[in-house]
Design a protein around this motif. Structure first.
Motif, PDB file in Angstrom:
ATOM      1  N   ALA A 202       8.904  15.703 -20.931  1.00 16.35           N
ATOM      2  CA  ALA A 202       9.256  17.131 -20.915  1.00 16.35           C
ATOM      3  C   ALA A 202      10.321  17.431 -19.855  1.00 16.35           C
ATOM      4  O   ALA A 202      10.785  18.558 -19.746  1.00 16.35           O
ATOM      5  CB  ALA A 202       8.004  17.959 -20.641  1.00 16.35           C
ATOM      6  N   GLY A 203      10.678  16.429 -19.058  1.00 15.24           N
ATOM      7  CA  GLY A 203      11.716  16.636 -18.039  1.00 15.24           C
ATOM      8  C   GLY A 203      11.167  16.928 -16.660  1.00 15.24           C
ATOM      9  O   GLY A 203      11.924  17.257 -15.745  1.00 15.24           O
ATOM     10  N   ILE A 204       9.840  16.839 -16.486  1.00 14.20           N
ATOM     11  CA  ILE A 204       9.268  17.047 -15.138  1.00 14.20           C
ATOM     12  C   ILE A 204       9.164  15.671 -14.482  1.00 14.20           C
ATOM     13  O   ILE A 204       8.260  14.883 -14.773  1.00 14.20           O
ATOM     14  CB  ILE A 204       7.895  17.764 -15.211  1.00 14.20           C
ATOM     15  N   GLU A 205      10.150  15.380 -13.640  1.00 11.46           N
ATOM     16  CA  GLU A 205      10.258  14.036 -13.052  1.00 11.46           C
ATOM     17  C   GLU A 205       9.502  13.937 -11.730  1.00 11.46           C
ATOM     18  O   GLU A 205       9.092  12.849 -11.328  1.00 11.46           O
ATOM     19  CB  GLU A 205      11.743  13.694 -12.784  1.00 11.46           C
ATOM     20  N   ALA A 206       9.386  15.058 -11.018  1.00 13.29           N
ATOM     21  CA  ALA A 206       8.739  15.028  -9.696  1.00 13.29           C
ATOM     22  C   ALA A 206       7.229  15.122  -9.910  1.00 13.29           C
ATOM     23  O   ALA A 206       6.694  16.188 -10.230  1.00 13.29           O
ATOM     24  CB  ALA A 206       9.242  16.176  -8.837  1.00 13.29           C
ATOM     25  N   ILE A 207       6.558  13.978  -9.785  1.00 12.04           N
ATOM     26  CA  ILE A 207       5.115  13.938 -10.047  1.00 12.04           C
ATOM     27  C   ILE A 207       4.396  13.379  -8.819  1.00 12.04           C
ATOM     28  O   ILE A 207       4.744  12.294  -8.334  1.00 12.04           O
ATOM     29  CB  ILE A 207       4.785  13.068 -11.284  1.00 12.04           C
ATOM     30  N   ASN A 208       3.444  14.146  -8.312  1.00 11.70           N
ATOM     31  CA  ASN A 208       2.625  13.680  -7.181  1.00 11.70           C
ATOM     32  C   ASN A 208       1.293  13.182  -7.721  1.00 11.70           C
ATOM     33  O   ASN A 208       0.801  13.705  -8.724  1.00 11.70           O
ATOM     34  CB  ASN A 208       2.290  14.819  -6.208  1.00 11.70           C
ATOM     35  N   ALA A 209       0.700  12.230  -7.035  1.00 11.30           N
ATOM     36  CA  ALA A 209      -0.642  11.774  -7.426  1.00 11.30           C
ATOM     37  C   ALA A 209      -1.558  11.872  -6.212  1.00 11.30           C
ATOM     38  O   ALA A 209      -1.199  11.430  -5.120  1.00 11.30           O
ATOM     39  CB  ALA A 209      -0.578  10.334  -7.917  1.00 11.30           C
ATOM     40  N   ASP A 210      -2.735  12.499  -6.412  1.00 12.39           N
ATOM     41  CA  ASP A 210      -3.762  12.538  -5.356  1.00 12.39           C
ATOM     42  C   ASP A 210      -4.678  11.338  -5.531  1.00 12.39           C
ATOM     43  O   ASP A 210      -5.217  11.120  -6.619  1.00 12.39           O
ATOM     44  CB  ASP A 210      -4.663  13.781  -5.504  1.00 12.39           C
ATOM     45  N   LEU A 211      -4.862  10.585  -4.461  1.00  7.09           N
ATOM     46  CA  LEU A 211      -5.845   9.496  -4.459  1.00  7.09           C
ATOM     47  C   LEU A 211      -6.870   9.798  -3.384  1.00  7.09           C
ATOM     48  O   LEU A 211      -6.599  10.542  -2.435  1.00  7.09           O
ATOM     49  CB  LEU A 211      -5.176   8.149  -4.156  1.00  7.09           C
ATOM     50  N   MET A 212      -8.044   9.186  -3.517  1.00 12.84           N
ATOM     51  CA  MET A 212      -9.077   9.397  -2.498  1.00 12.84           C
ATOM     52  C   MET A 212      -9.675   8.073  -2.038  1.00 12.84           C
ATOM     53  O   MET A 212      -9.692   7.092  -2.784  1.00 12.84           O
ATOM     54  CB  MET A 212     -10.191  10.299  -3.046  1.00 12.84           C
ATOM     55  N   TYR A 213     -10.156   8.067  -0.801  1.00 11.22           N
ATOM     56  CA  TYR A 213     -10.947   6.932  -0.314  1.00 11.22           C
ATOM     57  C   TYR A 213     -12.239   7.506   0.270  1.00 11.22           C
ATOM     58  O   TYR A 213     -12.380   8.726   0.421  1.00 11.22           O
ATOM     59  CB  TYR A 213     -10.167   6.100   0.726  1.00 11.22           C
ATOM     60  N   GLY A 214     -13.178   6.610   0.564  1.00 13.31           N
ATOM     61  CA  GLY A 214     -14.446   7.085   1.130  1.00 13.31           C
ATOM     62  C   GLY A 214     -15.393   7.619   0.067  1.00 13.31           C
ATOM     63  O   GLY A 214     -16.392   8.264   0.384  1.00 13.31           O
ATOM     64  N   LEU A 215     -15.095   7.337  -1.215  1.00 22.78           N
ATOM     65  CA  LEU A 215     -15.962   7.794  -2.308  1.00 22.78           C
ATOM     66  C   LEU A 215     -17.121   6.802  -2.478  1.00 22.78           C
ATOM     67  O   LEU A 215     -17.025   5.650  -2.044  1.00 22.78           O
ATOM     68  CB  LEU A 215     -15.147   7.888  -3.605  1.00 22.78           C
ATOM     69  N   PRO A 216     -18.200   7.222  -3.135  1.00 24.18           N
ATOM     70  CA  PRO A 216     -19.332   6.312  -3.313  1.00 24.18           C
ATOM     71  C   PRO A 216     -18.906   5.041  -4.055  1.00 24.18           C
ATOM     72  O   PRO A 216     -18.145   5.120  -5.021  1.00 24.18           O
ATOM     73  CB  PRO A 216     -20.336   7.133  -4.138  1.00 24.18           C
ATOM     74  N   LEU A 268     -11.921   3.870   7.418  1.00 30.60           N
ATOM     75  CA  LEU A 268     -10.677   3.534   8.114  1.00 30.60           C
ATOM     76  C   LEU A 268      -9.983   2.371   7.428  1.00 30.60           C
ATOM     77  O   LEU A 268      -8.760   2.362   7.248  1.00 30.60           O
ATOM     78  CB  LEU A 268     -10.976   3.147   9.566  1.00 30.60           C
ATOM     79  N   SER A 269     -10.773   1.387   7.064  1.00 28.72           N
ATOM     80  CA  SER A 269     -10.216   0.196   6.430  1.00 28.72           C
ATOM     81  C   SER A 269      -9.589   0.553   5.077  1.00 28.72           C
ATOM     82  O   SER A 269      -8.491   0.107   4.753  1.00 28.72           O
ATOM     83  CB  SER A 269     -11.337  -0.832   6.263  1.00 28.72           C
ATOM     84  N   GLN A 270     -10.271   1.378   4.305  1.00 28.85           N
ATOM     85  CA  GLN A 270      -9.747   1.761   2.985  1.00 28.85           C
ATOM     86  C   GLN A 270      -8.432   2.533   3.120  1.00 28.85           C
ATOM     87  O   GLN A 270      -7.488   2.318   2.354  1.00 28.85           O
ATOM     88  CB  GLN A 270     -10.783   2.603   2.231  1.00 28.85           C
ATOM     89  N   ALA A 271      -8.389   3.435   4.103  1.00 27.81           N
ATOM     90  CA  ALA A 271      -7.146   4.200   4.319  1.00 27.81           C
ATOM     91  C   ALA A 271      -6.019   3.238   4.688  1.00 27.81           C
ATOM     92  O   ALA A 271      -4.882   3.371   4.206  1.00 27.81           O
ATOM     93  CB  ALA A 271      -7.345   5.243   5.413  1.00 27.81           C
ATOM     94  N   ALA A 272      -6.347   2.244   5.531  1.00 26.55           N
ATOM     95  CA  ALA A 272      -5.321   1.288   5.968  1.00 26.55           C
ATOM     96  C   ALA A 272      -4.847   0.438   4.792  1.00 26.55           C
ATOM     97  O   ALA A 272      -3.651   0.137   4.674  1.00 26.55           O
ATOM     98  CB  ALA A 272      -5.878   0.407   7.089  1.00 26.55           C
ATOM     99  N   VAL A 273      -5.759   0.065   3.913  1.00 35.67           N
ATOM    100  CA  VAL A 273      -5.396  -0.740   2.740  1.00 35.67           C
ATOM    101  C   VAL A 273      -4.437   0.054   1.844  1.00 35.67           C
ATOM    102  O   VAL A 273      -3.398  -0.450   1.414  1.00 35.67           O
ATOM    103  CB  VAL A 273      -6.673  -1.140   1.961  1.00 35.67           C
ATOM    104  N   ALA A 274      -4.784   1.302   1.573  1.00 37.28           N
ATOM    105  CA  ALA A 274      -3.926   2.135   0.713  1.00 37.28           C
ATOM    106  C   ALA A 274      -2.541   2.271   1.352  1.00 37.28           C
ATOM    107  O   ALA A 274      -1.512   2.135   0.675  1.00 37.28           O
ATOM    108  CB  ALA A 274      -4.560   3.511   0.514  1.00 37.28           C
ATOM    109  N   ARG A 275      -2.531   2.508   2.649  1.00 36.00           N
ATOM    110  CA  ARG A 275      -1.264   2.690   3.367  1.00 36.00           C
ATOM    111  C   ARG A 275      -0.391   1.440   3.237  1.00 36.00           C
ATOM    112  O   ARG A 275       0.798   1.518   2.943  1.00 36.00           O
ATOM    113  CB  ARG A 275      -1.611   2.967   4.845  1.00 36.00           C
ATOM    114  N   ARG A 276      -1.025   0.265   3.440  1.00 37.02           N
ATOM    115  CA  ARG A 276      -0.259  -0.986   3.412  1.00 37.02           C
ATOM    116  C   ARG A 276       0.343  -1.198   2.013  1.00 37.02           C
ATOM    117  O   ARG A 276       1.503  -1.575   1.882  1.00 37.02           O
ATOM    118  CB  ARG A 276      -1.188  -2.140   3.783  1.00 37.02           C
ATOM    119  N   ILE A 277      -0.422  -0.916   0.991  1.00 38.07           N
ATOM    120  CA  ILE A 277       0.078  -1.171  -0.363  1.00 38.07           C
ATOM    121  C   ILE A 277       1.194  -0.182  -0.730  1.00 38.07           C
ATOM    122  O   ILE A 277       2.216  -0.557  -1.274  1.00 38.07           O
ATOM    123  CB  ILE A 277      -1.083  -1.111  -1.375  1.00 38.07           C
ATOM    124  N   LEU A 278       1.005   1.076  -0.376  1.00 43.18           N
ATOM    125  CA  LEU A 278       2.037   2.060  -0.755  1.00 43.18           C
ATOM    126  C   LEU A 278       3.316   1.837   0.047  1.00 43.18           C
ATOM    127  O   LEU A 278       4.418   1.941  -0.500  1.00 43.18           O
ATOM    128  CB  LEU A 278       1.504   3.486  -0.573  1.00 43.18           C
TER     129      LEU A 278
END
Ligand SMILES: C[S@@+](CC[C@H](N)C(=O)[O-])C[C@H]1O[C@@H](n2cnc3c(N)ncnc32)[C@H](O)[C@@H]1O
Ligand code: SF4
Length: 454
Positions: A202-216, A268-278
């Protein structure tokens, strides 16, 4: 397997402390009924007299079903009638605002929720047209909408684009089927991919994605797998939120199995993992918890020292006035905050009687605006020049003496530097930024219970 995350003992203790996210200062628990509809009306007239541009935030507090983890202000509605009735009241509120603001220039529109794409398309279109008739949209206006990928369709995406929507935020959270089942949000990768494709076609190129850590049931590998899969969809931005478990406020969170929640170190570890990959995927880290393509406006703003923090998190919006529309929405003016009644019937009653639905707020007094500046600097840049902040507010830098003294345990640990009036976080930035910011919070300890710091 990801390398284990070595956590200093002292940091482990700090990670258990609960502090606000500082999307406002003073924070919402310190709002009172002293800010009334009349105060709000006067603030809006002042904005109109100054001819300042405004940003608009529209809150849509409805979802088809409620996800177990949800911390947002929203309600389930399987029927469209209550949503149509809500949209009708939004038109009255917009008319009331226009009567005070005049034909203000609009630099941004942000639709949040809840799930804005639950609005029937004709209601969404009528509201955008109403706003366009009453206000002056800036030609380069950012028009952003939060969307639930499960309800994005090719026709829906085309309708949004035709109305000028040019940025979409998709709630993804996790792509791990076991975690999705545990949080009551089943949304497989093909659903998310289809939402990206619909928006892009549709031409909407700017797309953000919300991710979460610390979930069950989330662990490092689960977070890593989601982050890797998401890289293949190449969003413009990511927001990575630590699950805020506040069942005393959001009672449906009692459905979340507390025994399956990761502990502070795992978070903390999960946040660090996500950060490293992104970061490995070429994204620029923005503040504590956002990541953006190097050419995304948020990266450009950060590089230029123009990153700001507001109710949506990190932003490059430079308008001093953010006007909230809809139940529970918060307005920020140069003079303070004003929040609409959170309950839809209360909000509707006020608007239908022709007055603003303000229930509470906080007028800046004393050191509020100055401390808000200091906290925003810590969270956006991980450093603050207290002399410069004090000077901007015509105060002596000594007003911060006690706050700087309270930082000494971070300084002794070698995590924070104090060089003259400049305070900078050297290490463990993401982990301690909210804690360092909280030392400049004059209200902390005087009410309010928050989620943990990481
Ligand atoms: C209004 S929702 C996004 C749009 C849409 N309702 C959806 O869920 O797809 C805003 C975002 O807040 C985040 N969120 C919701 N509850 C949260 C919680 N308890 N702790 C941390 N983040 C949360 C999620 O990442 C979610 O995508
Ligand atoms: S996370 Fe989004 S879809 Fe789920 S209940 Fe919250 S606002 Fe609604």
């Amino acid at each position: 397997m990801n390398a284990p995350f070595a956590l200093p003992h002292a940091l482990r203790d700090l990670a258990r402390r609960s502090v606000p996210r500082y999307t406002s200062y003073p924070t919402a628990p310190h709002f009172t009924s002293a800010v009334t509809a009349e105060v709000h009306a006067e603030w809006l007239r002042r904005v109109a007299r100054a001819g300042s541009p405004v940003s608009l935030y529209l809150h849509i507090p409805f979802c088809r079903t409620i996800c177990n983890y949800c911390g947002c202000t929203t309600k389930a509605s399987l029927r469209d009638e209550p949503i149509r009735a809500y949209a009708a009241v939004l038109h009255h509120e917009i008319a009331l605002l226009a009567a005070h603001l005049g034909r203000a220039e609009v630099s941004r529109i942000h639709w949040g929720g809840g799930t804005p794409n639950i609005l029937p398309p004709d209601c969404f279109e009528a509201i955008v047209r109403d706003l366009g008739d009453r206000f002056a949209f800036r030609p380069d206006m950012e028009h952003a909408v939060e969307l639930d990928p499960r309800h994005v369709t090719p026709e829906g995406a085309r309708a949004l684009a035709s109305l000028g929507v040019n940025r979409a935020s998709l709630g993804v959270q996790t792509l791990d089927p076991a975690v999705q089942a545990a949080i009551g949000r089943v949304q497989p990768l093909p659903t998310v991919r289809a939402a990206f494709e619909s928006l892009r076609s549709a031409g909407i190129e700017a797309i953000n994605a919300d991710l979460m850590y610390g979930l069950p049931f989330q662990d490092d590998d689960s977070v890593a797998a989601t982050a890797e899969l998401m890289l293949s969809l190449a969003p413009s931005r990511f927001a990575i939120f630590g699950y805020a478990h506040v069942p005393w406020m959001k009672t449906h969170q009692r459905l979340v199995d507390e025994a399956a929640l990761p502990g502070p170190e795992e978070r903390l570890s999960q946040a660090a993992v996500a950060r490293r990959i992104l970061e490995g995927g070429g994204y620029v880290e923005i503040g504590m918890d956002h990541f953006a393509h190097p050419d995304d406006p948020l990266s450009v703003a950060q590089a230029g020292g123009r990153l700001r923090r507001n109710f949506q998190g990190y932003t490059d919006d430079d308008a001093e006035t953010l006007v909230g529309i809809g139940a529970s929405s918060i307005s920020r003016m140069p003079w303070g905050y004003a929040q609409n009644a959170a309950d839809v019937p209360g909000w509707r009653r006020a608007i239908e009687e022709g007055r603003f639905a303000i229930a509470r707020g906080k007028a800046f007094d004393g050191q509020d605006a100055m401390r808000a500046d200091a906290i925003e600097a810590v969270l956006c840049r991980f450093e603050v020049d207290l002399a410069a902040v004090a000077a901007r507010h015509s105060a002596p830098v000594s007003v911060f003496d006690e706050d700087v003294r309270r930082l000494r345990h971070f300084v002794n640990a070698g995590w924070v530097d104090v060089d003259g009036s400049r305070v900078s976080i050297r290490v463990h930035r993401h982990e301690i930024a909210r804690l360092v910011a909280s030392e400049f919070d004059a209200y902390l300890g005087h009410g309010g219970k928050h989620s943990v710091a990481v």
